[in-house]
Design a protein around this motif. Sequence first.
Motif, PDB file in Angstrom:
ATOM      1  N   GLY A 144       2.844   4.986   6.370  1.00 17.71           N
ATOM      2  CA  GLY A 144       1.633   4.460   6.996  1.00 17.71           C
ATOM      3  C   GLY A 144       0.504   5.449   6.842  1.00 17.71           C
ATOM      4  N   MET A 145       0.722   6.686   7.336  1.00 18.70           N
ATOM      5  CA  MET A 145      -0.277   7.719   7.139  1.00 18.70           C
ATOM      6  C   MET A 145      -0.002   8.426   5.817  1.00 18.70           C
ATOM      7  SD  MET A 145      -1.494  10.664   9.772  1.00 18.70           S
ATOM      8  CE  MET A 145      -0.184  11.837   9.634  1.00 18.70           C
ATOM      9  N   GLY A 146      -0.983   8.550   4.987  1.00 19.04           N
ATOM     10  CA  GLY A 146      -0.792   9.195   3.693  1.00 19.04           C
ATOM     11  C   GLY A 146      -0.686  10.706   3.833  1.00 19.04           C
ATOM     12  N   ILE A 147      -0.305  11.353   2.763  1.00 23.13           N
ATOM     13  CA  ILE A 147      -0.191  12.815   2.761  1.00 23.13           C
ATOM     14  C   ILE A 147      -1.014  13.359   1.612  1.00 23.13           C
ATOM     15  CG2 ILE A 147       1.385  14.770   2.440  1.00 23.13           C
ATOM     16  CD1 ILE A 147       3.609  13.027   3.583  1.00 23.13           C
ATOM     17  N   CYS A 148      -1.805  14.384   1.896  1.00 25.64           N
ATOM     18  CA  CYS A 148      -2.527  15.062   0.827  1.00 25.64           C
ATOM     19  C   CYS A 148      -1.673  16.234   0.365  1.00 25.64           C
ATOM     20  CB  CYS A 148      -3.876  15.565   1.335  1.00 25.64           C
ATOM     21  SG  CYS A 148      -5.007  14.224   1.701  1.00 25.64           S
ATOM     22  N   HIS A 149      -1.178  16.164  -0.845  1.00 19.83           N
ATOM     23  CA  HIS A 149      -0.244  17.202  -1.293  1.00 19.83           C
ATOM     24  C   HIS A 149      -0.931  18.470  -1.777  1.00 19.83           C
ATOM     25  CE1 HIS A 149       3.679  15.284  -0.826  1.00 19.83           C
ATOM     26  NE2 HIS A 149       3.005  14.157  -0.958  1.00 19.83           N
ATOM     27  N   ALA A 150      -2.207  18.363  -2.086  1.00 17.63           N
ATOM     28  CA  ALA A 150      -2.953  19.568  -2.461  1.00 17.63           C
ATOM     29  C   ALA A 150      -4.427  19.246  -2.302  1.00 17.63           C
ATOM     30  CB  ALA A 150      -2.656  19.968  -3.907  1.00 17.63           C
ATOM     31  N   TYR A 151      -5.235  20.295  -2.338  1.00 15.95           N
ATOM     32  CA  TYR A 151      -6.678  20.122  -2.308  1.00 15.95           C
ATOM     33  C   TYR A 151      -7.253  20.893  -3.480  1.00 15.95           C
ATOM     34  CZ  TYR A 151      -6.194  18.018   2.236  1.00 15.95           C
ATOM     35  OH  TYR A 151      -5.826  17.169   3.247  1.00 15.95           O
ATOM     36  N   ALA A 152      -8.205  20.275  -4.166  1.00 16.04           N
ATOM     37  CA  ALA A 152      -8.857  20.951  -5.275  1.00 16.04           C
ATOM     38  C   ALA A 152     -10.061  21.714  -4.727  1.00 16.04           C
ATOM     39  CB  ALA A 152      -9.287  19.926  -6.314  1.00 16.04           C
ATOM     40  N   PRO A 153     -10.592  22.683  -5.502  1.00  8.37           N
ATOM     41  CA  PRO A 153     -11.755  23.435  -5.007  1.00  8.37           C
ATOM     42  C   PRO A 153     -12.994  22.570  -4.782  1.00  8.37           C
ATOM     43  CG  PRO A 153     -10.698  24.592  -6.833  1.00  8.37           C
ATOM     44  CD  PRO A 153     -10.062  23.243  -6.759  1.00  8.37           C
ATOM     45  N   ASP A 154     -12.973  21.303  -5.204  1.00  7.72           N
ATOM     46  CA  ASP A 154     -14.085  20.415  -4.862  1.00  7.72           C
ATOM     47  C   ASP A 154     -13.885  19.804  -3.479  1.00  7.72           C
ATOM     48  OD1 ASP A 154     -12.072  18.602  -5.354  1.00  7.72           O
ATOM     49  OD2 ASP A 154     -12.906  17.855  -7.223  1.00  7.72           O
ATOM     50  N   PHE A 195       6.751  14.011 -11.096  1.00 12.76           N
ATOM     51  CA  PHE A 195       5.890  14.637 -10.081  1.00 12.76           C
ATOM     52  C   PHE A 195       6.378  14.293  -8.670  1.00 12.76           C
ATOM     53  CE2 PHE A 195       1.603  15.340 -12.533  1.00 12.76           C
ATOM     54  CZ  PHE A 195       2.271  16.201 -13.391  1.00 12.76           C
ATOM     55  N   TYR A 196       6.764  13.055  -8.506  1.00 14.01           N
ATOM     56  CA  TYR A 196       7.164  12.624  -7.163  1.00 14.01           C
ATOM     57  C   TYR A 196       8.402  13.381  -6.687  1.00 14.01           C
ATOM     58  CZ  TYR A 196       7.501   9.543  -3.150  1.00 14.01           C
ATOM     59  OH  TYR A 196       7.516   9.063  -1.866  1.00 14.01           O
ATOM     60  N   LYS A 197       9.372  13.539  -7.597  1.00 16.92           N
ATOM     61  CA  LYS A 197      10.627  14.196  -7.205  1.00 16.92           C
ATOM     62  C   LYS A 197      10.407  15.665  -6.839  1.00 16.92           C
ATOM     63  CE  LYS A 197      14.359  11.682  -9.393  1.00 16.92           C
ATOM     64  NZ  LYS A 197      15.384  11.746 -10.465  1.00 16.92           N
ATOM     65  N   ARG A 198       9.339  16.254  -7.341  1.00 13.62           N
ATOM     66  CA  ARG A 198       9.049  17.652  -6.992  1.00 13.62           C
ATOM     67  C   ARG A 198       8.125  17.755  -5.783  1.00 13.62           C
ATOM     68  NH1 ARG A 198      10.435  16.976 -12.002  1.00 13.62           N
ATOM     69  NH2 ARG A 198      11.553  18.586 -13.142  1.00 13.62           N
ATOM     70  N   ASN A 199       7.846  16.583  -5.196  1.00 16.30           N
ATOM     71  CA  ASN A 199       7.002  16.499  -3.991  1.00 16.30           C
ATOM     72  C   ASN A 199       5.549  16.915  -4.256  1.00 16.30           C
ATOM     73  OD1 ASN A 199       6.962  15.641  -1.254  1.00 16.30           O
ATOM     74  ND2 ASN A 199       6.747  17.776  -0.589  1.00 16.30           N
ATOM     75  N   TYR A 200       5.048  16.627  -5.487  1.00 20.39           N
ATOM     76  CA  TYR A 200       3.647  16.914  -5.778  1.00 20.39           C
ATOM     77  C   TYR A 200       2.736  15.784  -5.303  1.00 20.39           C
ATOM     78  CZ  TYR A 200       5.519  20.119  -9.442  1.00 20.39           C
ATOM     79  OH  TYR A 200       6.185  21.088 -10.144  1.00 20.39           O
ATOM     80  N   ILE A 201       3.274  14.570  -5.219  1.00 22.93           N
ATOM     81  CA  ILE A 201       2.403  13.401  -5.013  1.00 22.93           C
ATOM     82  C   ILE A 201       3.039  12.356  -4.105  1.00 22.93           C
ATOM     83  CG2 ILE A 201       1.130  13.549  -7.196  1.00 22.93           C
ATOM     84  CD1 ILE A 201       3.168  11.515  -8.359  1.00 22.93           C
ATOM     85  N   GLU A 202       2.204  11.422  -3.648  1.00 27.47           N
ATOM     86  CA  GLU A 202       2.669  10.269  -2.882  1.00 27.47           C
ATOM     87  C   GLU A 202       2.919   9.063  -3.768  1.00 27.47           C
ATOM     88  OE1 GLU A 202       3.487  11.807   0.098  1.00 27.47           O
ATOM     89  OE2 GLU A 202       2.950   9.852   0.929  1.00 27.47           O
ATOM     90  N   GLY A 203       2.365   9.118  -4.982  1.00 26.49           N
ATOM     91  CA  GLY A 203       2.522   7.968  -5.867  1.00 26.49           C
ATOM     92  C   GLY A 203       1.480   7.983  -6.961  1.00 26.49           C
ATOM     93  N   LEU A 204       1.147   6.803  -7.443  1.00 24.64           N
ATOM     94  CA  LEU A 204       0.322   6.656  -8.634  1.00 24.64           C
ATOM     95  C   LEU A 204      -0.943   5.861  -8.333  1.00 24.64           C
ATOM     96  CD1 LEU A 204       0.051   6.760 -11.819  1.00 24.64           C
ATOM     97  CD2 LEU A 204       1.311   4.590 -11.841  1.00 24.64           C
TER      98      LEU A 204
END
Lengths: 483, 415
Positions: B44-54, B101-110
């Motif tokens: 339900g609530m998304g997850i931000c897996h990283a933040y870019a310098p922008d 990417f997903y299996k390494r927990n980098y992302i929530e999806g595509l």
Amino acid sequence: MTQLFRDARIGDACVVALAAPDDFAGWREQARRLVMAEVPPDRVIWQVPGEGGGDLFAGPGNARRLPTPPRDAPPPRVPRAFLDLAGKAALHRDEQRHALLYRLLWRLQTRPGLMEDAADDDVRRLQMLARTVRRDIHKMRAFVRFRVIADTQGERYVAWFEPEHYILRANAAFFVNRFTQMQWTILTPQGSIDWDGETLREGPPAARSDAPAEDAAEDLWKTYYASIFNPARLKIGAMLKEMPKRYWKNMPEAALIPALVAGAQAREARMVETGAALFTEDRPDSLDAIAAGVSACTRCAIGCNGTRAVAGEGRDDAALMIVGEQPGDSEEQAGRPFIGPAGQVLRGHLEQAGIDPQQAWLTNAVKHFKFVMRAPAKRRLHQNPSAKEIDTCRWWVESERLLVRPRLVLALGASAARSVLGKTVSVQKVRGVPHRLDDGAELWITTHPSYLLRLDDAARAGEEARFAADLAAAQARLRELAG
Amino acid sequence: MSQPNLMERLGILADAAKYDASCASSGTSKRTSKGGKGVGSTEGMGICHAYAPDGRCISLLKILLTNHCVFDCHYCINRKSSNVRRARFTPQEVADLTIAFYKRNYIEGLFLSSGIVKNSSHTMEQLIETARILREEHDFRGYIHLKTIPEAEPELVHRAGLYADRVSINVELPTVAGLTRLAPDKKVEVIEGAMSDLKASIIEAKDAKKRFKSAPRFAPAGQSTQMIVGADDASDAAIVGKASTLYSSFRLRRVYYSAFSPIPDASAVLPLQRPPLIREHRLYQSDWLMRFYGFAPHEVQQAADEAGMLPLDIDPKLAWALKFREQFPVDINRAPREALLRVPGLGTRAVGAILAARRQRRLRLDDVGKLTVSVAKIRPFIVAADWRPVLLTDRADLKALVAPRRTEQLELFAA
């Protein structure tokens, strides 16, 4: 003496030992019994393995046995709102958390509505602890990075993570639900959890070196991270707020950040350096538009230093426009020109010369405050703007002149003179006489009032008089022009 | 020319996708990978897996299937006449990358989008095929956002919704004139027609789901859109008006704003200067006011100046309050929720806390300070048990008192 006193106190208190730092179920059970036995909060000491303080008062042997609640004692009131927050707050590193929870539970028995009162200090503290723990839980879900190793049972995904609070067990279900069909292990300094596809097992604390040092997919991920970043918009503060530096060491992509930031800054600097098309838009059509434009202007380094821009102020149809150098510390704080020490000197002289500053347009050659930080007092020390910076900001001063259309422009100091003329002149040589500008207005140049402030008393008196004479001449000319 | 390798293509096609603002992975149905054959869950609530310098959140693998394009939209870096390097992925490659990417927990999806190759329907089929591989072959239960091509066959657009959590169609520009001038291949009727079809499918599927548990899911996270700000001369008031029409006509979850970035190899029709980033921020704030603070679109527009632009130096809520001072001060201990939400500096959370706490005690200024971030900003606009602003709301310099001071930028790499 001290010893005696301490023993007496402990003898009086109930020491409750919990099984683990995140043993909320244990706390709940014991707290329930203590409330029912009517043991007030100041008589309870909570002991948690691995946390300081507990050892000092060591051993239940010293303490009173935990009282047994009377058979007919009513069960304590535990509102849902309390339980939800308490479950999270109990995982916080704060060693006083169990005492806080018990104090709140105790107070809730006589003030059932207490949880609604977010202005109460205990309630606020509880909310704060719970919020911090929730954030830590969320950040763990976000920032864990698995690396793959292949062993006899196939692929295994292993991560090293350093949580701030005792959240490892609380977060296990999330990873099980998400990676049910994977074999994975999360190693932390608090302990480890391991999922083989069917069963979750707990293991001992681990070290970073227990986790794999690399992963084949990380270069792809770094490529993605660097490419999705938009260097035209640098917002480092926003990134740091959500991804504090302490997480970076366990995130492969974070190693790229310094280079990405430096690259973006260099790109911005190149744009400024080339100077091409610094201003491509139409001239602003109002003074308000100039104020807005100036506050968003990043065309030179001063405009990018994060200080507040100070726009001009006064009458929009003033016959007299006074141009200073740049806002100082006070001006930047208040957002208004000429209110600092030099501004006071100027205003005093204007009054003497019979010039009402409210009837004039007051502005600066450069709209942002250029300074250096000076230790130890961390004062912001004024720095002169460079010729290039003055020339960049000139577009704004010209725009102001086009809208206000003053008959007489009074430039204070060399920076202001350059801003109006577009070239550097010697103030002492050109002061006190009119210079005709392209639009028919007259430019009068004198020293900047801050120059007067820097002189010693003897020299100052003479310069003050010359400054006053310049202002008086300008005012006389202004009267003439007004006819 | 030979195809660049996988890493190079990822670089090109991620770079090409970065002008899409959305990276949200929230608001979908709850799922886990238990009992399945693959990975993936949504909360339900998304997850931000990283933040870019922008400063932007990285939640999804956001890429284009290809940046080849037969369209020639002037603001777009991938337009036909642009000189950017081109690359393409196969649906299988994107699916594999997503899983890795997903299996390494980098992302929530595509989040998959694409330039138009051959024709719109062909391109749409490729997007759908990628989602199909993920859902059917990998049993992937994470988040999928498909950018839908409005010119494709309606049947294809509908199929996208069966695999995706969210579908979106970009309205691109706030005015019809802007779209005609800058996106000559796009038609507002086609875009809005497709959004309208999606809305109907979403409502229908929700309805069916209520009655039959086995009814197919259709874009459970709804649809969103994006507008580019600063490429044409639409004012903030016009943009806010457009957004509110979009929300109500198509039941959008979100309208995203993307400040036009001067793109390499820009078309000559475009402004060279980017609009101030703060403008995009102010538009998002106004969006918030309409969605969470009970502001009507015309009220947000009242905060704008004669030219229809929101002030850049203060937020639209404060701008509105300074214009309508007769609405203040608001009594913290008596005022209804709607009035409290109008106080500059009081967020929805603080208002909730005030409403709860005042049932327990009469709130003093000190108490309000404990419930909010900064009482100094709020003080001129409220009455508390021990506080009444002395004609403060009539002061000419009120703005200077409450407007934020810009703080110095963080020195990230200072020692």
